[in-house]
Every structure is written in structure tokens, then in C-alpha cells.
Design an enzyme around this catalytic site. Structure first.
Site, PDB file in Angstrom:
ATOM      1  CE  LYS A 191      -1.888   2.827   2.743  1.00  0.00           C
ATOM      2  NZ  LYS A 191      -1.731   4.030   1.893  1.00  0.00           N
ATOM      3  N   GLY A 243       6.696   5.284   8.280  1.00  0.00           N
ATOM      4  CA  GLY A 243       5.789   6.437   8.344  1.00  0.00           C
ATOM      5  C   GLY A 243       5.894   7.086   9.707  1.00  0.00           C
ATOM      6  CB  SER A 244       3.711   9.469  11.404  1.00  0.00           C
ATOM      7  OG  SER A 244       2.479   8.796  11.468  1.00  0.00           O
ATOM      8  CB  THR A 245       5.934   8.071  16.086  1.00  0.00           C
ATOM      9  OG1 THR A 245       7.228   8.397  15.568  1.00  0.00           O
ATOM     10  CG2 THR A 245       6.113   7.243  17.334  1.00  0.00           C
ATOM     11  CB  THR A 247       0.734   5.774  11.196  1.00  0.00           C
ATOM     12  OG1 THR A 247       0.198   7.043  10.821  1.00  0.00           O
ATOM     13  CG2 THR A 247       0.083   4.696  10.362  1.00  0.00           C
ATOM     14  CD  GLU A 266      12.221   4.652   9.187  1.00  0.00           C
ATOM     15  OE1 GLU A 266      11.783   5.513  10.009  1.00  0.00           O
ATOM     16  OE2 GLU A 266      12.493   4.906   8.014  1.00  0.00           O
ATOM     17  CB  CYS A 300      12.636   8.893   8.495  1.00  0.00           C
ATOM     18  SG  CYS A 300      12.037   8.089   7.064  1.00  0.00           S
ATOM     19  CD  GLU A 398       9.928  12.568  11.342  1.00  0.00           C
ATOM     20  OE1 GLU A 398       8.940  11.976  11.815  1.00  0.00           O
ATOM     21  OE2 GLU A 398      10.786  12.016  10.620  1.00  0.00           O
TER      22      GLU A 398
HETATM   23  P1  ADP Z   1       3.226  10.760   6.998  1.00  0.00           P
HETATM   24  O1  ADP Z   1       2.905  11.676   8.122  1.00  0.00           O
HETATM   25  O2  ADP Z   1       4.638  10.711   6.614  1.00  0.00           O
HETATM   26  O3  ADP Z   1       2.284  10.866   5.832  1.00  0.00           O
HETATM   27  P2  ADP Z   1       1.766   8.442   7.823  1.00  0.00           P
HETATM   28  O4  ADP Z   1       2.134   7.511   8.924  1.00  0.00           O
HETATM   29  O5  ADP Z   1       0.525   9.248   7.959  1.00  0.00           O
HETATM   30  O6  ADP Z   1       3.048   9.325   7.626  1.00  0.00           O
HETATM   31  O7  ADP Z   1       1.678   7.665   6.433  1.00  0.00           O
HETATM   32  C1  ADP Z   1       2.543   6.627   6.061  1.00  0.00           C
HETATM   33  C2  ADP Z   1       1.739   5.515   5.417  1.00  0.00           C
HETATM   34  O8  ADP Z   1       0.810   5.016   6.376  1.00  0.00           O
HETATM   35  C3  ADP Z   1       0.902   5.963   4.222  1.00  0.00           C
HETATM   36  O9  ADP Z   1       0.858   4.911   3.274  1.00  0.00           O
HETATM   37  C4  ADP Z   1      -0.473   6.180   4.840  1.00  0.00           C
HETATM   38  O10 ADP Z   1      -1.552   6.063   3.928  1.00  0.00           O
HETATM   39  C5  ADP Z   1      -0.511   5.063   5.858  1.00  0.00           C
HETATM   40  N1  ADP Z   1      -1.439   5.298   6.959  1.00  0.00           N
HETATM   41  C6  ADP Z   1      -1.802   6.479   7.513  1.00  0.00           C
HETATM   42  N2  ADP Z   1      -2.666   6.285   8.532  1.00  0.00           N
HETATM   43  C7  ADP Z   1      -2.861   4.939   8.622  1.00  0.00           C
HETATM   44  C8  ADP Z   1      -3.645   4.097   9.480  1.00  0.00           C
HETATM   45  N3  ADP Z   1      -4.395   4.602  10.455  1.00  0.00           N
HETATM   46  N4  ADP Z   1      -3.575   2.759   9.290  1.00  0.00           N
HETATM   47  C9  ADP Z   1      -2.794   2.225   8.328  1.00  0.00           C
HETATM   48  N5  ADP Z   1      -2.062   2.964   7.485  1.00  0.00           N
HETATM   49  C10 ADP Z   1      -2.080   4.308   7.620  1.00  0.00           C
END
Ligand code: ADP
Length: 495
Positions: A191, A243-245, A247, A266, A300, A398
Site C-alpha cells: 500500500k 511512516g509516522s510514529t 500511525t 520504521e 526520516c 519531526e
Molecule cells: P506521513 O505523516 O509521513 O504521511 P503516515 O504515517 O501518515 O506518515 O503515512 C505513512 C503511510 O501510512 C501511508 O501509506 C499512509 O496512507 C498510511 N497510513 C496512515 N494512517 C494509517 C492508518 N491509520 N492505518 C494504516 N495505514 C495508515
């Protein structure tokens, strides 16, 4: 122009010829999303619409996971050499289509075409080749056992891997997960981030062309709901995430609530760069600018907290401000050197907010202005900020934009203390000509990668990942295979 020289590529004209396909790739072919819902894809490079992305529903996710589940046993049962050959063919296909993929990436996320062609695409190709070659070079163990028995310890694929990836290095970070997962005999549902899905979808097209069996690599599109459906799925065995902490926290909870799927997370950083007074200051300043501003600071492991020993603070800061000029924004399709756009105007608003906060609470030494280029205002001059308390949120949170904070220190102990004073532990850099200090300080920094006399060192051959709330599990190197395999003991009692 001499007769052998090629005219420069007209990227803008080539971009106009592209018609990106935003349909998901499930079970070996493109598919419209169930319910026929689509989201527009806007290029931050020029503000125009470039595609329509399918919003995959839970039913689409179920279909992709089922396709992966069906395909996995036969893929795992192939001789390792055949999986290797298939992945090498995929790497070749990526290389043959590198210009188109680089252009798609540049349009999708605003990164300069010089970087997508010279760094991102070669990086993805190299990653597929590295793990393809690893497929038939792993070996098991024969541990000590009592007489009359032989135990074989082997690494087995886990089954269906869901990879959820971010928008800052779309194809590269996808390849960091997909290549080791496939090489070790898993099937994958990828995804990509909703802002940057176009190259991931082409990756799946090319995998089909390269002869990977249907269902071995699927790509579902959409945002958080699509990711959440994968995280909650009872038939996904591994979740590999960057992605973000916040999430990452949600994914961990979703695993606990569903089937205890294995996680590799990560989850960001706020990395420090320590410059000691005896360092080569010219090199340190030039690389510090790279560490903080490259990829518009959307990295990151960006070295966005620069800690400088007091006697050289002024000299270093002046050199840093000078070096920052190389990261002023340019039109990403022009081929010029410089930074591209940030991922979106909304993200640029957020980063600008951070710069405003830094200016209010400290001093904006340089940059920070918003710039409009080719119809988009998602461009920012790199900002250098000083004079903030060490505990200021700009030192601990960040920002994910071209914003560096500079802060003085006096002693080695203080430098280490400041560097470690965040919830993150992804990376750190340090600059000194004293080998003993380098060794001593590196040992005390809590970070997955410590770069000495460079910044943000990274290679396909070395593990990348974090300590503390930067997550766990490692991308890259042979260690990444651990994310996608489990040890199995087969005990033969023969005596
Ligand atoms: P950023 O702030 O860098 O966009 P995110 O963690 O929001 O970081 O996004 C990183 C990935 O995680 C993307 O593919 C995003 O669609 C996905 N994502 C965001 N929120 C969720 C969630 N609640 N569950 C699963 N995947 C998610």
C-alpha cells in the site's frame, strides 16, 4: 553541441505524454475499486491534476490478500534460483523503464528529476538485485544435538506481507520491503501512500511483465482506511511499515487486536549532527546542509538538529548558511540543481508554521520564504534557525521539511546528552578529526545509524532502522530478511 552529445531531455513535453493509471493491481491485473470511488492526484510540482487514484475498500483489500495467499505457497516452493531469476528480470524491467518511472515520481511528489533519475531509480534497481542475489545464498544451521539426532534450523517465509509505505521515497522504500519479502518466498500486498502511488502501481505492472506469478505482488491504493484494513486483516502475517510514529502506534494496536501479525516499524526521527571544534568545518557545513535539506528535508533520518561546539559556532553557521543556497527551490522538471517542491501545499503550510514558531522564539538566520514556481506554491527556501532552548519543540519534533536548527554545546558530555534527548533514535552524525573521540561519542549515541565525518550514511548492504520510538526491525542488508522469515527447527531422531 558536438555530434555525439544528446540534446537535454524535454521532461515537460514527456510529462504531457504520460497518462498514469491509478487503478489498483490485484491478482496480476489492474482493477477498478469496488464502489468506483476515485481521488484526484495533484502534482505538487506544478499544481495540476495528473491522475485519478482508486480508493480501495475493505473488499478490495480482502481480494488482494486472498490473491496473495493463493499465490504464496507455489512462489515459496520454487527453487531459490527461479525466484532469484524472476526478481532479476524485474530489476531489469525497472532499469529499462527508469526514465518513465523517474518522471512519474517527480510529478507525483515534486522531487527534482535529476534526483529521481540519478538516485531513486538506481537505488530501487540495486535493491531488487541485492535481494534477488540473496535468494539462493542463505544457509541454515545444524546446531549441536545429542547423539542419534540431527536438528536443522531453517528460515521460512511467513506468508502474506503487507507493506505500508510513505511518500518521501515512494519507489525506493517500497523496494526496501517488497524485494526482501519476495526473495524469501512471501507474497506481498503493497500500500503506497495516497500522495505517491503511481510508481508502485507501475512496479506491479512490470512484475507481471517480468513473469512473477499472478498474486505474488499486489498493490492496493488509498489512504489511512486502506492501510487500516490491512493492519486489521486476519490473514496478513507481517506488516512492514515506514511512516509516522502515531500511525506506527495504531498498527501495533491493530496487530494486538487481530492476529498478532509480525511488525517491522520504521517510525521517524529527529536526528542530531554533532560538530566538534576540531572538525573539517567546510566539509561539515556542506554535508550538514545536505543532511538537513536534501529531499526538501522530507527524510526520516534528516540531520535537522545541528549541535556545534561553541568556539566554532559562528564560523560553522556562516558556512552552513552559504551551503544552504544549493538547496533553493527550482522547477523539478527543469533539470536544474536545487530542491523541488514539498509534497503538498498543505504540508508546506505546516512546515511554514514551524518556521514561524522558530522565528518567534529564536532567530531565523536564513531562508524560510515560500516560493511559487510553475503554478505551485509548495516550495520553500531552506531555513536555518538558531537561538532556541534545547527543549523547544523544533529540537524534539519531526518537521519533515527544509528546516535546520543550530544549537551550541561546550563539552562532549553535553553534546551526547543533547543528541540523545528525544524520543527518537533513528540516526546521528558527528564530525571530529580525533579518532578516539569519534569512537567514544559514537558508542554513546542512541541511534540505529551513526555517521562519522559524513551525514546520514546509507547503503543496500547496511541495516537501517531505529531505537526508541523510531521503531524496530531493520530495512536493507541481509538483516531485513529477518522481518519476513521465522526460524524453523526440524528435528530428525535417527538413533
Ligand atoms: P506521513 O505523516 O509521513 O504521511 P503516515 O504515517 O501518515 O506518515 O503515512 C505513512 C503511510 O501510512 C501511508 O501509506 C499512509 O496512507 C498510511 N497510513 C496512515 N494512517 C494509517 C492508518 N491509520 N492505518 C494504516 N495505514 C495508515
Amino acid at each position: 553541441m558536438s555530434r555525439t552529445e544528446q540534446p537535454p531531455t524535454d521532461w515537460r513535453r514527456r510529462a504531457a505524454d504520460l497518462a498514469p493509471d491509478g487503478r489498483a493491481h490485484i491478482g496480476g491485473r489492474r482493477r477498478d475499486p469496488e464502489g468506483d470511488r476515485w481521488e484526484p492526484v495533484t502534482s505538487p510540482a506544478h499544481g495540476g491534476r495528473i491522475a485519478e487514484l482508486g480508493a480501495c475498500t475493505t473488499a478490495d483489500v480482502d481480494r488482494a490478500v486472498a490473491a496473495a495467499r493463493r499465490a504464496q505457497p507455489a512462489w515459496a516452493a520454487l527453487p531459490d534460483q527461479e525466484r532469484k531469476e524472476a526478481l532479476l528480470r524485474l530489476a531489469d524491467a525497472l532499469e529499462r523503464n527508469a526514465e518513465e518511472l523517474a518522471l512519474l515520481e517527480t510529478l507525483d511528489i515534486g522531487k527534482p528529476i535529476g534526483q529521481t533519475t540519478a538516485v531513486d531509480l538506481p537505488g530501487a534497481v540495486a535493491t531488487f538485485r541485492f535481494y534477488a542475489e540473496a535468494a539462493d545464498k542463505r544457509a541454515g544451521e545444524l546446531p549441536s544435538t545429542p547423539p542419534g539426532a540431527t536438528a536443522m534450523v531453517t528460515r521460512e517465509p511467513l506468508g502474506v506481507v503487507a507493506a505500508i509505505v510513505p511518500w518521501n521515497y515512494p519507489l525506493e522504500i517500497a523496494s526496501w520491503k517488497v524485494a526482501p519479502a519476495l526473495a524469501s518466498g512471501n507474497a506481498v500486498v503493497l500500500k503506497p501512500a495516497e500522495q505517491s502511488s503511481l510508481t508502485a502501481l507501475r512496479l506491479a505492472d512490470l512484475a507481471a511483465e517480468a513473469g512473477l506469478p499472478d498474486g505474488v505482488l499486489n498493490v492496493v491504493t488509498g489512504g489511512a482506511p486502506t492501510g487500516a484494513a490491512l493492519a486489521a486483516h486476519m490473514d496478513v502475517d507481517v506488516l512492514a511499515f515506514t511512516g509516522s510514529t502515531e500511525t506506527a502506534r495504531g498498527l501495533l494496536a491493530a496487530s494486538g487486536r487481530s492476529n498478532l501479525k509480525r511488525l517491522a516499524l520504521e517510525a521517524g526521527g529527529k536526528s542530531a549532527n554533532l560538530v566538534f571544534a576540531d572538525a573539517d568545518l567546510a566539509a561539515a557545513a556542506e554535508k550538514a546542509a545536505f543532511g538537513a535539506f536534501y529531499n526538501q528535508g522530507q527524510v526520516c533520518s534528516a540531520n535537522s538538529r545541528i549541535l556545534v561546539q561553541r568556539p566554532v559556532l559562528e564560523e560553522f553557521t556562516a558556512a552552513l548558511v552559504k551551503a544552504a543556497a544549493a538547496y533553493r527551490p527550482v522547477d523539478p522538471l527543469s533539470g536544474a540543481a536545487g530542491n523541488g517542491s514539498l509534497i503538498s501545499a498543505a504540508h508546506t503550510d505546516a512546515v511554514q508554521g514551524w518556521i514561524g514558531r522558530g522565528e518567534a522564539d529564536g532567530e531565523l538566520l536564513d531562508g524560510g520564504r515560500r516560493v511559487e514556481i510553475t503554478g505551485s506554491d509548495a516550495y520553500l527556501e531552506p531555513a536555518v534557525i538558531a537561538g532556541l532552548d534545547a527543549g523547544h519543540p523544533l529540537h524534539t519534533e519531526e518537521v519533515f521539511g527544509p528546516v535546520a536548527v543550530v544549537h551550541p554545546f561546550d563539552t562532549e558530555d553535553e553534546a551526547v546528552h543533547l543528541a540523545n534527548a528525544t524520543r527518537y533514535g533513528l540516526a546521528a552524525s558527528l564530525w571530529t578529526e580525533d579518532l578516539r573521540r569519534a569512537q567514544r561519542t559514537a558508542a554513546r549515541l542512541v541511534a540505529g545509524t551513526v555517521s562519522v565525518n559524513t551525514v546520514d550514511a546509507l547503503s543496500t548492504t547496511t541495516p537501517f532502522g531505529g531505537f526508541k520510538q523510531s521503531g524496530f526491525g531493520r530495512d536493507l542488508s541481509l538483516h531485513a530478511l529477518d522481518n519476513y522469515t521465522a526460524l524453523k527447527t526440524t528435528w530428525l531422531q535417527w538413533g
